[in-house]
Scaffold this active site. Structure first.
Site, PDB file in Angstrom:
ATOM      1  N   HIS A 204       0.874  -1.127  -0.102  1.00  0.00           N
ATOM      2  CA  HIS A 204      -0.048   0.029  -0.054  1.00  0.00           C
ATOM      3  C   HIS A 204       0.605   1.359  -0.103  1.00  0.00           C
ATOM      4  O   HIS A 204       0.176   2.394  -0.036  1.00  0.00           O
ATOM      5  CB  HIS A 204      -0.967  -0.139   1.149  1.00  0.00           C
ATOM      6  CG  HIS A 204      -0.241   0.320   2.413  1.00  0.00           C
ATOM      7  ND1 HIS A 204      -0.108  -0.876   3.326  1.00  0.00           N
ATOM      8  CD2 HIS A 204       0.137   1.142   3.091  1.00  0.00           C
ATOM      9  CE1 HIS A 204       0.784  -0.314   4.373  1.00  0.00           C
ATOM     10  NE2 HIS A 204       0.944   0.845   4.465  1.00  0.00           N
ATOM     11  N   ASP A 234      -0.432  -7.517   0.702  1.00  0.00           N
ATOM     12  CA  ASP A 234       0.077  -6.149   0.985  1.00  0.00           C
ATOM     13  C   ASP A 234       1.722  -5.999   0.948  1.00  0.00           C
ATOM     14  O   ASP A 234       2.423  -6.173   2.119  1.00  0.00           O
ATOM     15  CB  ASP A 234      -0.356  -5.455   2.425  1.00  0.00           C
ATOM     16  CG  ASP A 234      -0.044  -3.947   2.650  1.00  0.00           C
ATOM     17  OD1 ASP A 234       0.720  -3.588   1.670  1.00  0.00           O
ATOM     18  OD2 ASP A 234      -0.401  -3.636   3.482  1.00  0.00           O
ATOM     19  N   GLY A 315       3.678   6.024   9.343  1.00  0.00           N
ATOM     20  CA  GLY A 315       5.264   5.925   9.254  1.00  0.00           C
ATOM     21  C   GLY A 315       5.893   4.738   9.388  1.00  0.00           C
ATOM     22  O   GLY A 315       6.756   4.546   8.853  1.00  0.00           O
ATOM     23  N   SER A 317       4.568   1.667   8.241  1.00  0.00           N
ATOM     24  CA  SER A 317       4.183   0.589   7.106  1.00  0.00           C
ATOM     25  C   SER A 317       5.323   0.281   6.430  1.00  0.00           C
ATOM     26  O   SER A 317       6.459   0.796   6.305  1.00  0.00           O
ATOM     27  CB  SER A 317       3.464   1.523   6.239  1.00  0.00           C
ATOM     28  OG  SER A 317       2.161   1.611   6.436  1.00  0.00           O
ATOM     29  N   SER A 332       1.647  -3.781   7.979  1.00  0.00           N
ATOM     30  CA  SER A 332       0.644  -3.568   7.068  1.00  0.00           C
ATOM     31  C   SER A 332      -0.207  -2.379   7.482  1.00  0.00           C
ATOM     32  O   SER A 332      -0.269  -1.404   6.888  1.00  0.00           O
ATOM     33  CB  SER A 332      -0.232  -4.783   6.697  1.00  0.00           C
ATOM     34  OG  SER A 332      -1.318  -4.465   5.862  1.00  0.00           O
TER      35      SER A 332
END
Length: 454
Positions: A204, A234, A315, A317, A332
């Site tokens: 993502h 993801d 931040g 991810s 995720s």
């Protein structure tokens, strides 16, 4: 007046020299502490023989309902009959008899997936309570909640509904930060296809073609996204601009110039203690609470995720999830924050590696000189008390990002030499100020008595 100025200069010089001694001592001390190798992991408390997954596969999904690590480090397997329980005990694991099999639990999650999609909801099988837990965040309307509750009631009483605080969101905006026009994400693990090296991060974070930088000014280009999967899964691959990850590719940063050496990849177990690193919230730990979780983000549905109690914030991810140096997943999304706590979901590393056709870059001493995948399962951890788990063996981080703090740079393990130089310079300055003062006192003494005695 001139004498007063001299005294001020001498005092300032002495204070600066004392400050230098303190700073140099701190640099040497912190660097020495950072370079210490952590003690070896605790020895297994019990040899469990077959892993829970192997026992489940042998007995079948009609007679089992998942496995997890107990508080004492033993593998616990949920079974539906006493004959299966006896077989589990003979294999060295603990058995728990439950009313619903894995087939029933999977059928329930399939019914939930077939219902109209409701953003802000998530569900997973809780092996320990033998239930399917459905959660809805504050964005889910009363009408949608009622409709989903009716679906759950139609499935059976083992589907548990609960409201949760916050919202289920992706954590866009990390061990080392990577930036693009779409926001800020986190580098996960370094991987390779044998020809080029890549960063494995969250899907993502950006579609294929996204360009990533290591600084806010866009002056240090890291690479470009060449493969991305989101929603559904993801994960994504960012190919390094120069084609190679460089030195320290087997290390993930955990803050303060420190890192953890990655030695392999595996799937986690429910109940296992795990660690996540991110540039927003640093190193955090928690437990795996479920596998194969489903989350309905506003952007779409993602399945097959690892559910944990590890906190995360925007931040983080794409940041790495690991335990005992074994790569487990990339961040995720989830709900909550690192003040109030919350639930965070991770894309399993093993599934991403298989789908992308790449392998993890690990330490040469663990891979026989060639980067390769890690152990396929974390069976060794299944026999370890969860509280005894650690992130892994320490290693210095090379190529720290420009955003690193002054304190982190000063306490880097490579600063023992500079720290000693600072100490030496400060000592010289102190001796010099003492010598200069003594000379000035002697000259003043001679001038005074010369004037007195003519």
């Amino acid at each position: 007046m001139r004498h007063a100025r001299r005294r001020v200069v001498r005092r300032v010089t002495r204070l600066a020299a004392v400050g230098g001694l303190l700073l140099g001592g701190a640099m040497v001390t912190q660097a020495a502490m950072a370079s210490e190798t952590p003690s070896a992991p605790a020895r297994p408390l019990a040899a469990t023989g077959d892993t829970g997954a192997a026992l489940g596969a042998r007995l079948g999904t009609a007679r089992t309902a998942g496995d997890w690590i107990g508080a004492d480090g033993r593998t616990v397997v949920a079974v539906t009959d006493e004959a299966a329980a006896r077989e589990v005990r003979r294999a060295g694991a603990e058995a728990k008899v439950v009313p619903h099999s894995m087939n029933e639990l999977k059928s329930a999650t399939a019914r939930l997936r077939s219902a109209p999609r409701v953003p802000g909801t998530a569900w997973a099988v809780d092996y320990r309570t033998n239930r399917v837990v459905v959660r809805a965040d504050r964005t889910v309307s009363a009408g949608d909640w009622s409709r989903l509750t009716r679906v759950a009631t139609g499935i059976g009483g083992f589907v548990h509904m609960e409201r949760t605080k916050g919202t289920f969101t992706t954590r866009l905006n990390g061990a080392q930060p990577i930036l693009s026009t779409g926001g800020r994400c986190s580098a996960g693990f370094n991987v390779t296809d044998g020809r080029s090296d890549f960063i494995l991060t969250a899907g993502h974070c950006g579609p294929a073609g996204s360009t990533w930088f290591a600084d806010n000014q866009g002056g240090q280009q890291l690479g470009r996204t060449v493969n991305s999967s989101f929603p559904g899964s993801d994960f994504s691959l960012v190919q390094y601009t120069g084609g190679k990850a460089g030195a320290g590719a087997d290390v993930v940063a955990i803050g303060g110039g420190k890192g953890v050496r990655i030695t392999g990849a595996a799937d986690p177990a429910v109940g296992q203690r795990v660690f996540r690193s991110g540039s927003t919230s640093g190193l955090r730990d928690g437990r795996v609470t479920a596998l194969n979780a489903t989350v309905n983000y506003p952007e779409g549905t993602v399945t097959g995720l690892i559910e944990t109690t590890v906190c995360a914030e925007p931040g983080d991810s794409g940041g790495p999830l690991f335990s005992e140096g074994i790569a487990l997943g990339v961040t995720s999304g989830g709900n909550g924050d690192c003040t109030a706590g919350g639930t965070t979901f991770f894309q399993p590393v093993t599934k991403a590696l298989t789908a992308l056709g790449v392998r993890l870059i690990v330490s040469a001493r663990n891979a026989g000189g060639t980067p390769s995948p890690a152990p396929a399962a974390s069976a060794a951890q299944g026999a370890m008390a969860p509280n005894a788990a650690s992130p892994g063996s320490s290693a210095p981080v090379t190529g720290a990002p420009q955003g690193s703090t002054l304190l982190a740079r000063l306490t880097d393990t490579r600063n023992v030499g500079p720290g000693l130089l600072v100490i030496a310079g400060s000592l010289i300055a102190l001796v010099a100020t003492r010598y200069i003062r003594a000379e000035q006192d002697r000259k003043a003494y001679r001038r005074y008595y010369s004037a007195t005695w003519g």
